[in-house]
Motif scaffolding. Structure first.
Motif, PDB file in Angstrom:
ATOM      1  N   LYS A   3       0.849  -1.180   0.000  1.00  0.00           N
ATOM      2  CA  LYS A   3       0.000   0.000   0.000  1.00  0.00           C
ATOM      3  C   LYS A   3       0.889   1.237   0.000  1.00  0.00           C
ATOM      4  O   LYS A   3       1.892   1.288   0.717  1.00  0.00           O
ATOM      5  N   LYS A   4       0.538   2.231  -0.809  1.00  0.00           N
ATOM      6  CA  LYS A   4       1.221   3.524  -0.803  1.00  0.00           C
ATOM      7  C   LYS A   4       0.182   4.599  -0.559  1.00  0.00           C
ATOM      8  O   LYS A   4      -0.937   4.524  -1.048  1.00  0.00           O
ATOM      9  N   LYS A   5       0.581   5.603   0.209  1.00  0.00           N
ATOM     10  CA  LYS A   5      -0.331   6.672   0.575  1.00  0.00           C
ATOM     11  C   LYS A   5       0.361   8.014   0.351  1.00  0.00           C
ATOM     12  O   LYS A   5       1.501   8.209   0.770  1.00  0.00           O
ATOM     13  N   LEU A   6      -0.337   8.927  -0.306  1.00  0.00           N
ATOM     14  CA  LEU A   6       0.162  10.277  -0.562  1.00  0.00           C
ATOM     15  C   LEU A   6      -0.553  11.221   0.394  1.00  0.00           C
ATOM     16  O   LEU A   6      -1.785  11.272   0.413  1.00  0.00           O
ATOM     17  N   THR A   7       0.205  11.951   1.207  1.00  0.00           N
ATOM     18  CA  THR A   7      -0.352  12.797   2.250  1.00  0.00           C
ATOM     19  C   THR A   7       0.099  14.232   2.069  1.00  0.00           C
ATOM     20  O   THR A   7       1.277  14.495   1.842  1.00  0.00           O
ATOM     21  N   TYR A   8      -0.847  15.160   2.179  1.00  0.00           N
ATOM     22  CA  TYR A   8      -0.553  16.589   2.134  1.00  0.00           C
ATOM     23  C   TYR A   8      -0.596  17.111   3.558  1.00  0.00           C
ATOM     24  O   TYR A   8      -1.513  16.792   4.319  1.00  0.00           O
ATOM     25  N   SER A   9       0.401  17.893   3.936  1.00  0.00           N
ATOM     26  CA  SER A   9       0.374  18.531   5.247  1.00  0.00           C
ATOM     27  C   SER A   9       0.775  19.986   5.096  1.00  0.00           C
ATOM     28  O   SER A   9       1.605  20.335   4.259  1.00  0.00           O
ATOM     29  N   ALA A  10       0.140  20.820   5.897  1.00  0.00           N
ATOM     30  CA  ALA A  10       0.435  22.249   5.901  1.00  0.00           C
ATOM     31  C   ALA A  10       0.502  22.708   7.350  1.00  0.00           C
ATOM     32  O   ALA A  10      -0.191  22.169   8.216  1.00  0.00           O
ATOM     33  N   ARG A  11       1.369  23.686   7.589  1.00  0.00           N
ATOM     34  CA  ARG A  11       1.502  24.266   8.925  1.00  0.00           C
ATOM     35  C   ARG A  11       1.610  25.771   8.789  1.00  0.00           C
ATOM     36  O   ARG A  11       2.177  26.273   7.819  1.00  0.00           O
ATOM     37  N   PHE A  12       1.069  26.486   9.767  1.00  0.00           N
ATOM     38  CA  PHE A  12       1.235  27.939   9.778  1.00  0.00           C
ATOM     39  C   PHE A  12       1.223  28.462  11.196  1.00  0.00           C
ATOM     40  O   PHE A  12       0.689  27.851  12.108  1.00  0.00           O
ATOM     41  N   ARG A  13       1.888  29.595  11.358  1.00  0.00           N
ATOM     42  CA  ARG A  13       1.945  30.293  12.645  1.00  0.00           C
ATOM     43  C   ARG A  13       1.523  31.730  12.397  1.00  0.00           C
ATOM     44  O   ARG A  13       1.930  32.347  11.408  1.00  0.00           O
ATOM     45  N   ILE A  14       0.749  32.252  13.315  1.00  0.00           N
ATOM     46  CA  ILE A  14       0.301  33.638  13.234  1.00  0.00           C
ATOM     47  C   ILE A  14       1.098  34.448  14.238  1.00  0.00           C
ATOM     48  O   ILE A  14       1.082  34.157  15.435  1.00  0.00           O
ATOM     49  N   ASP A  15       1.822  35.443  13.742  1.00  0.00           N
ATOM     50  CA  ASP A  15       2.607  36.333  14.596  1.00  0.00           C
ATOM     51  C   ASP A  15       1.807  37.619  14.764  1.00  0.00           C
ATOM     52  O   ASP A  15       1.754  38.450  13.858  1.00  0.00           O
ATOM     53  N   GLU A  16       1.173  37.758  15.915  1.00  0.00           N
ATOM     54  CA  GLU A  16       0.314  38.921  16.179  1.00  0.00           C
ATOM     55  C   GLU A  16       1.103  40.229  16.226  1.00  0.00           C
ATOM     56  O   GLU A  16       0.615  41.260  15.775  1.00  0.00           O
ATOM     57  N   ASP A  17       2.327  40.180  16.767  1.00  0.00           N
ATOM     58  CA  ASP A  17       3.130  41.391  16.880  1.00  0.00           C
ATOM     59  C   ASP A  17       3.525  41.947  15.515  1.00  0.00           C
ATOM     60  O   ASP A  17       3.462  43.153  15.285  1.00  0.00           O
TER      61      ASP A  17
END
Length: 143
Positions: A39-53
């Motif tokens: 079995k092969k699996k293709l996965t998308y991942s995203a990350r983000f950070r919000i800098d309020e300053d």
């Protein structure tokens, strides 16, 4: 900045947005290939950070393929037949186009279509609506 709209967007994919120590992340399976005992699996991942300053949203994404299944032993420690699991990543940088174009990097043909640029464009537009700068980062370090 409120992340309610981003959370709704990912719920429609469907994917779950998680937050840990100020870093928001989402991961979902884009495509799967199943064959006899593998079995092969293709996965998308995203990350983000919000800098309020700084009024900035820093974003990174990755496409990852993982596989497991049967193999024939080619090293001295495992002769014959066995099972193997491995994970590997594509290169860094923004991704454009559909999953069919990206899957060629892995040497496999996936039949599912997913446009990565729509995810990035949506998050970028939400940041702009809130008056935040959008910064795409190649590596997740420093998020």
């Amino acid at each position: 900045m409120r992340v309610d709209e981003i959370e709704k967007y990912f719920a429609e994919i469907p994917a779950t947005l998680k937050e840990k120590r100020g870093v928001y992340s989402v991961e979902f399976t884009v495509a799967e290939r199943k064959a006899f005992l593998s079995k092969k699996k293709l996965t998308y991942s995203a990350r983000f950070r919000i800098d309020e300053d700084k009024k900035e949203l820093r974003f990174t994404e990755m496409l990852r393929e993982s596989g497991s299944g049967a193999y024939s032993g080619s090293d001295d420690l495992s002769p014959g037949f066995g099972f193997k699991k491995e994970t590997y990543k594509t290169g860094a940088g923004p991704r454009e186009g559909t999953i069919e174009e990206q899957s060629k990097l892995f040497g496999a043909q996936y039949s599912y279509a997913f446009d990565f640029s729509k995810v990035r464009a949506f998050i970028e537009s939400e940041a702009a609506k809130a008056g935040y700068a959008f910064t795409y980062q190649i590596t997740p370090l420093g998020l």
